[in-house]
Motif scaffolding. Structure first.
Motif, PDB file in Angstrom:
ATOM      1  N   PRO A 248       0.833  -1.215   0.000  1.00  0.00           N
ATOM      2  CA  PRO A 248       0.000   0.000   0.000  1.00  0.00           C
ATOM      3  C   PRO A 248       0.865   1.262   0.000  1.00  0.00           C
ATOM      4  O   PRO A 248       1.936   1.292   0.600  1.00  0.00           O
ATOM      5  CB  PRO A 248      -0.794  -0.121   1.310  1.00  0.00           C
ATOM      6  N   GLY A 249       0.375   2.276  -0.688  1.00  0.00           N
ATOM      7  CA  GLY A 249       1.100   3.539  -0.756  1.00  0.00           C
ATOM      8  C   GLY A 249       1.973   3.683  -1.973  1.00  0.00           C
ATOM      9  O   GLY A 249       2.470   4.776  -2.263  1.00  0.00           O
ATOM     10  N   PHE A 250       2.179   2.580  -2.709  1.00  0.00           N
ATOM     11  CA  PHE A 250       2.968   2.624  -3.934  1.00  0.00           C
ATOM     12  C   PHE A 250       2.060   2.385  -5.143  1.00  0.00           C
ATOM     13  O   PHE A 250       0.860   2.177  -5.004  1.00  0.00           O
ATOM     14  CB  PHE A 250       4.096   1.598  -3.875  1.00  0.00           C
ATOM     15  N   GLY A 251       2.637   2.399  -6.336  1.00  0.00           N
ATOM     16  CA  GLY A 251       1.836   2.357  -7.556  1.00  0.00           C
ATOM     17  C   GLY A 251       1.356   1.000  -8.001  1.00  0.00           C
ATOM     18  O   GLY A 251       0.647   0.887  -8.998  1.00  0.00           O
ATOM     19  N   GLY A 252       1.752  -0.065  -7.284  1.00  0.00           N
ATOM     20  CA  GLY A 252       1.287  -1.397  -7.629  1.00  0.00           C
ATOM     21  C   GLY A 252       2.105  -2.059  -8.718  1.00  0.00           C
ATOM     22  O   GLY A 252       3.117  -1.532  -9.194  1.00  0.00           O
ATOM     23  N   VAL A 253       1.644  -3.252  -9.097  1.00  0.00           N
ATOM     24  CA  VAL A 253       2.247  -4.013 -10.195  1.00  0.00           C
ATOM     25  C   VAL A 253       1.187  -4.143 -11.283  1.00  0.00           C
ATOM     26  O   VAL A 253       0.144  -4.763 -11.070  1.00  0.00           O
ATOM     27  CB  VAL A 253       2.708  -5.404  -9.734  1.00  0.00           C
ATOM     28  N   VAL A 254       1.436  -3.566 -12.432  1.00  0.00           N
ATOM     29  CA  VAL A 254       0.481  -3.563 -13.541  1.00  0.00           C
ATOM     30  C   VAL A 254       0.906  -4.606 -14.563  1.00  0.00           C
ATOM     31  O   VAL A 254       2.021  -4.558 -15.093  1.00  0.00           O
ATOM     32  CB  VAL A 254       0.413  -2.171 -14.200  1.00  0.00           C
ATOM     33  N   ASN A 255       0.032  -5.560 -14.829  1.00  0.00           N
ATOM     34  CA  ASN A 255       0.301  -6.602 -15.824  1.00  0.00           C
ATOM     35  C   ASN A 255       0.127  -6.005 -17.219  1.00  0.00           C
ATOM     36  O   ASN A 255      -0.967  -5.579 -17.592  1.00  0.00           O
ATOM     37  CB  ASN A 255      -0.661  -7.768 -15.611  1.00  0.00           C
ATOM     38  N   VAL A 256       1.207  -5.972 -18.000  1.00  0.00           N
ATOM     39  CA  VAL A 256       1.150  -5.309 -19.307  1.00  0.00           C
ATOM     40  C   VAL A 256       0.613  -6.196 -20.411  1.00  0.00           C
ATOM     41  O   VAL A 256       0.237  -5.713 -21.478  1.00  0.00           O
ATOM     42  CB  VAL A 256       2.540  -4.772 -19.718  1.00  0.00           C
TER      43      VAL A 256
END
Length: 307
Positions: A248-256
C-alpha cells in the motif's frame, strides 16, 4: 467473531488449481499467452521485488501515465513533422496521424520531468508473466525512470530497467536475473538462496542514477553507487528510499500483457521514450524503446511464449 490475518495461497497451489480446472472455468487469457490472467496477476504481486534506491538518488521512479502526461509525442523524422500530447498514445488521435506509430517516433519530456515523481504512489512496476521452457513461469518486472543520470556521455531519457524471477513448474522460486546496462538479456543469474528477501519478495539494489539492479553492495563495480544497506529495514536510516511496488502507498504491479495483445496501450508503441541521448544531444535513436521492443523482453522464455 475473532479476526484472522489474510493468508495467500501458495504459488504451487495456484498452479495446481489452474491445472485441474476445466478450460471453461478458467479466467480469460486476454493476452493469449497460454497463462491464466488471474494466475499471472497473483504471481506478479506475490514475488514483486523490493527496490532499494541509492542515497540522494537524482531520478525517482514514475509510472507510464505520469511520464506521458508530461511529454509531447513527436512523429518519426520526415515531412510533415507533427507534435501532439503523448497521453494520446493508444488513442485514435495518435493512430491516424502518420509517423506516430513508427520506431522513429519519440517522446520529448517537459522541463522537470526527468527527475521522476516525488510521490511514491506514482512508482509503478510493470509486470510481464510468460511460460518457461520447463513448464514453469517467468515473472518480469519493468521499472520506469524518466532519465539515466550518471555519466554524461552515457545518459539518456527513458530509463527502463528490469528484473526476472523464475518459478519452477510447481510454482517454487528458483532465482532471478538482475538486468544491468548491456547485460540485460536477461542479466546475471542469482539463485533464490543467494538473494536477500523480504518474505517472498527479492531485494534489489538500484544503482545511483543508472538504476542498474544489483543483489548486494559487493555485487556492483566500483563506479556504481548503491545504498550501503541491503536490508530494507536499515536502508531508510542510511538515507535510502525503499520501493515496495506491491505494498500500500505505492503504484502497484500492472500486468502489461503481450505485444500482440497488450493490457496497457503503451506496450505496443514502438517509439523511443525520450529525446535526449549521450552528451546531452537531441536524438531519435539513443533513448530506449518500451519493454516489448527491448532485447530483454521474453528472455529465457519458451518458444512462442510471448505472442
Amino acid at each position: 467473531m475473532p479476526s484472522h490475518p489474510t493468508r495467500r495461497l501458495p504459488a504451487a497451489l495456484l498452479l495446481a488449481m489452474l491445472a485441474v480446472l476445466p478450460a471453461a472455468a478458467r479466467a480469460v487469457d486476454l493476452d493469449r499467452d497460454g497463462l491464466d490472467d488471474a494466475l499471472e496477476d497473483a504471481l506478479l504481486a506475490r514475488f514483486a521485488p523490493v527496490v532499494v534506491l541509492a542515497p540522494d538518488e537524482p531520478v525517482r521512479p514514475a509510472s507510464a501515465p505520469w511520464v506521458l502526461a508530461r511529454a509531447a509525442l513527436e512523429t518519426a523524422p520526415g515531412p510533415p513533422p507533427r507534435v501532439l500530447q503523448a497521453s494520446a498514445l493508444g488513442a485514435l488521435a495518435a493512430l491516424v496521424i502518420p509517423g506516430t506509430e513508427e520506431p522513429g517516433a519519440r517522446l520529448r519530456l517537459a522541463a522537470g520531468a526527468q527527475a521522476g515523481s516525488s510521490d511514491a504512489s506514482d512508482w509503478t512496476a510493470y509486470g510481464h508473466a510468460f511460460r518457461a521452457p520447463d513448464g514453469g513461469v517467468l515473472l518480469q518486472y519493468w521499472f520506469l525512470y524518466p532519465f539515466n543520470a550518471a555519466f554524461w556521455a552515457f545518459d539518456h531519457d527513458g530509463d527502463w530497467e528490469h528484473v526476472t524471477v523464475r518459478l519452477d513448474p510447481a510454482g517454487r522460486p528458483l532465482g532471478a536475473w538482475l538486468a544491468r546496462h548491456a547485460d540485460a538479456q536477461p542479466g546475471p543469474w542469482f539463485a533464490w538462496g543467494a538473494l536477500r528477501r523480504e518474505g517472498d519478495h527479492p531485494v534489489v539494489l538500484s544503482a545511483h542514477g543508472t538504476h542498474a539492479s544489483y543483489a548486494s553492495p559487493d555485487d556492483a563495480p566500483p563506479w556504481e553507487r548503491l545504498c550501503p544497506e541491503a536490508e530494507p529495514a536499515r536502508a531508510t536510516t542510511a538515507g535510502c528510499a525503499v520501493w515496495r511496488p506491491a505494498a500500500p502507498g505505492f503504484g502497484g504491479v500492472v500486468n502489461v500483457g503481450e505485444r500482440a495483445a497488450p493490457r496497457v496501450a503503451f506496450l505496443a508503441w514502438p517509439g523511443r521514450w525520450g529525446a535526449t541521448g549521450a552528451f546531452g544531444r537531441d536524438s531519435h535513436g539513443a533513448p530506449p524503446p518500451g519493454p516489448a521492443f527491448q532485447r530483454g523482453w521474453c528472455s529465457e522464455g519458451a518458444p512462442g511464449a510471448c505472442p
